[in-house]
Design a protein around this motif. Structure first.
Motif, PDB file in Angstrom:
ATOM      1  N   UNK A  39     -84.848 -40.929  76.174  1.00  0.00           N
ATOM      2  CA  UNK A  39     -85.141 -40.021  75.070  1.00  0.00           C
ATOM      3  C   UNK A  39     -84.869 -40.694  73.734  1.00  0.00           C
ATOM      4  N   UNK A  40     -83.639 -41.178  73.546  1.00  0.00           N
ATOM      5  CA  UNK A  40     -83.274 -41.841  72.298  1.00  0.00           C
ATOM      6  C   UNK A  40     -81.971 -42.596  72.492  1.00  0.00           C
ATOM      7  N   UNK A  41     -81.586 -43.341  71.463  1.00  0.00           N
ATOM      8  CA  UNK A  41     -80.313 -44.058  71.480  1.00  0.00           C
ATOM      9  C   UNK A  41     -79.692 -43.985  70.097  1.00  0.00           C
ATOM     10  N   UNK A  42     -78.428 -43.593  70.055  1.00  0.00           N
ATOM     11  CA  UNK A  42     -77.677 -43.601  68.801  1.00  0.00           C
ATOM     12  C   UNK A  42     -77.084 -44.995  68.644  1.00  0.00           C
ATOM     13  N   UNK A  43     -77.186 -45.546  67.444  1.00  0.00           N
ATOM     14  CA  UNK A  43     -76.607 -46.860  67.141  1.00  0.00           C
ATOM     15  C   UNK A  43     -75.570 -46.665  66.045  1.00  0.00           C
ATOM     16  N   UNK A  44     -74.318 -46.322  66.423  1.00  0.00           N
ATOM     17  CA  UNK A  44     -73.292 -46.038  65.429  1.00  0.00           C
ATOM     18  C   UNK A  44     -73.096 -47.127  64.368  1.00  0.00           C
ATOM     19  N   UNK A  45     -73.074 -48.428  64.740  1.00  0.00           N
ATOM     20  CA  UNK A  45     -72.875 -49.435  63.691  1.00  0.00           C
ATOM     21  C   UNK A  45     -74.013 -49.466  62.661  1.00  0.00           C
ATOM     22  N   UNK A  46     -75.219 -49.096  63.090  1.00  0.00           N
ATOM     23  CA  UNK A  46     -76.375 -49.101  62.190  1.00  0.00           C
ATOM     24  C   UNK A  46     -76.538 -47.778  61.456  1.00  0.00           C
ATOM     25  N   UNK A  47     -75.827 -46.751  61.943  1.00  0.00           N
ATOM     26  CA  UNK A  47     -75.990 -45.394  61.418  1.00  0.00           C
ATOM     27  C   UNK A  47     -77.455 -44.960  61.519  1.00  0.00           C
ATOM     28  N   UNK A  48     -78.050 -45.258  62.667  1.00  0.00           N
ATOM     29  CA  UNK A  48     -79.454 -44.923  62.929  1.00  0.00           C
ATOM     30  C   UNK A  48     -79.588 -44.409  64.366  1.00  0.00           C
ATOM     31  N   UNK A  49     -80.669 -43.674  64.593  1.00  0.00           N
ATOM     32  CA  UNK A  49     -81.020 -43.204  65.927  1.00  0.00           C
ATOM     33  C   UNK A  49     -82.401 -43.764  66.236  1.00  0.00           C
ATOM     34  N   UNK A  50     -82.545 -44.365  67.398  1.00  0.00           N
ATOM     35  CA  UNK A  50     -83.861 -44.854  67.792  1.00  0.00           C
ATOM     36  C   UNK A  50     -84.434 -43.863  68.790  1.00  0.00           C
ATOM     37  N   UNK A  51     -85.556 -43.283  68.410  1.00  0.00           N
ATOM     38  CA  UNK A  51     -86.212 -42.251  69.213  1.00  0.00           C
ATOM     39  C   UNK A  51     -87.429 -42.856  69.897  1.00  0.00           C
ATOM     40  N   UNK A  52     -87.501 -42.675  71.209  1.00  0.00           N
ATOM     41  CA  UNK A  52     -88.649 -43.150  71.976  1.00  0.00           C
ATOM     42  C   UNK A  52     -89.886 -42.436  71.452  1.00  0.00           C
ATOM     43  N   UNK A  53     -90.834 -43.185  70.953  1.00  0.00           N
ATOM     44  CA  UNK A  53     -91.995 -42.622  70.263  1.00  0.00           C
ATOM     45  C   UNK A  53     -92.780 -41.628  71.124  1.00  0.00           C
ATOM     46  N   UNK A  54     -92.843 -41.854  72.415  1.00  0.00           N
ATOM     47  CA  UNK A  54     -93.614 -40.956  73.287  1.00  0.00           C
ATOM     48  C   UNK A  54     -93.027 -39.553  73.352  1.00  0.00           C
ATOM     49  N   UNK A  55     -91.771 -39.366  72.909  1.00  0.00           N
ATOM     50  CA  UNK A  55     -91.184 -38.025  72.929  1.00  0.00           C
ATOM     51  C   UNK A  55     -91.616 -37.199  71.721  1.00  0.00           C
ATOM     52  N   UNK A  56     -92.365 -37.804  70.802  1.00  0.00           N
ATOM     53  CA  UNK A  56     -92.874 -37.088  69.619  1.00  0.00           C
ATOM     54  C   UNK A  56     -94.397 -37.248  69.596  1.00  0.00           C
ATOM     55  N   UNK A  57     -95.113 -36.487  70.418  1.00  0.00           N
ATOM     56  CA  UNK A  57     -96.557 -36.659  70.549  1.00  0.00           C
ATOM     57  C   UNK A  57     -97.331 -36.538  69.229  1.00  0.00           C
ATOM     58  N   UNK A  58     -96.816 -35.776  68.285  1.00  0.00           N
ATOM     59  CA  UNK A  58     -97.541 -35.584  67.027  1.00  0.00           C
ATOM     60  C   UNK A  58     -97.297 -36.717  66.024  1.00  0.00           C
ATOM     61  N   UNK A  59     -96.375 -37.626  66.323  1.00  0.00           N
ATOM     62  CA  UNK A  59     -96.050 -38.719  65.406  1.00  0.00           C
ATOM     63  C   UNK A  59     -97.155 -39.766  65.414  1.00  0.00           C
ATOM     64  N   UNK A  60     -97.677 -40.058  64.250  1.00  0.00           N
ATOM     65  CA  UNK A  60     -98.660 -41.125  64.131  1.00  0.00           C
ATOM     66  C   UNK A  60     -97.872 -42.409  63.879  1.00  0.00           C
TER      67      UNK A  60
END
Length: 99
Positions: A39-60
């Motif tokens: 689904x996704x991965x939280x990257x605490x040192x980066x203060x970012x979340x990486x979201x698997x693109x396929x989980x957001x079908x409306x995202x271009x």
């Protein structure tokens, strides 16, 4: 993947099915405990979340760069910047690899 600020990510359905696994302090991987899908991965040192693109079908999604390209097993000739690891602003070396 796509990178987001944690406050910009909201799970709108199925939150009760998400499990977390942290092999290293760099990332907390989240997956569906019913199907095992990433689904996704939280990257605490980066203060970012990486979201698997396929989980957001409306995202271009338009790819912008390749990261960790030094470890690629499938070379891509697409004209995009290829970082050896990560851009400097994300804690990497910022070094790029020629296509």
């Amino acid at each position: 993947f796509s990178l987001w600020k944690p406050e910009d990510v909201t799970v709108t359905a199925g939150k009760e099915h998400i499990e977390t696994f942290a092999k290293t302090p760099m990332s907390e991987r989240q997956f569906c405990k019913q199907c095992g899908g990433h689904v996704m991965a939280h990257h605490p040192p980066l203060k970012m979340v990486d979201v698997f693109v396929a989980t957001i079908p409306s995202l271009k999604c338009v790819p912008g760069v390749h990261v960790n390209y030094a470890e690629t097993v499938l070379p891509m000739k697409d004209g995009l910047t290829k970082f050896n690891d990560f851009p400097a602003e994300f804690g990497g070396s910022g070094k790029t690899i020629p296509e």
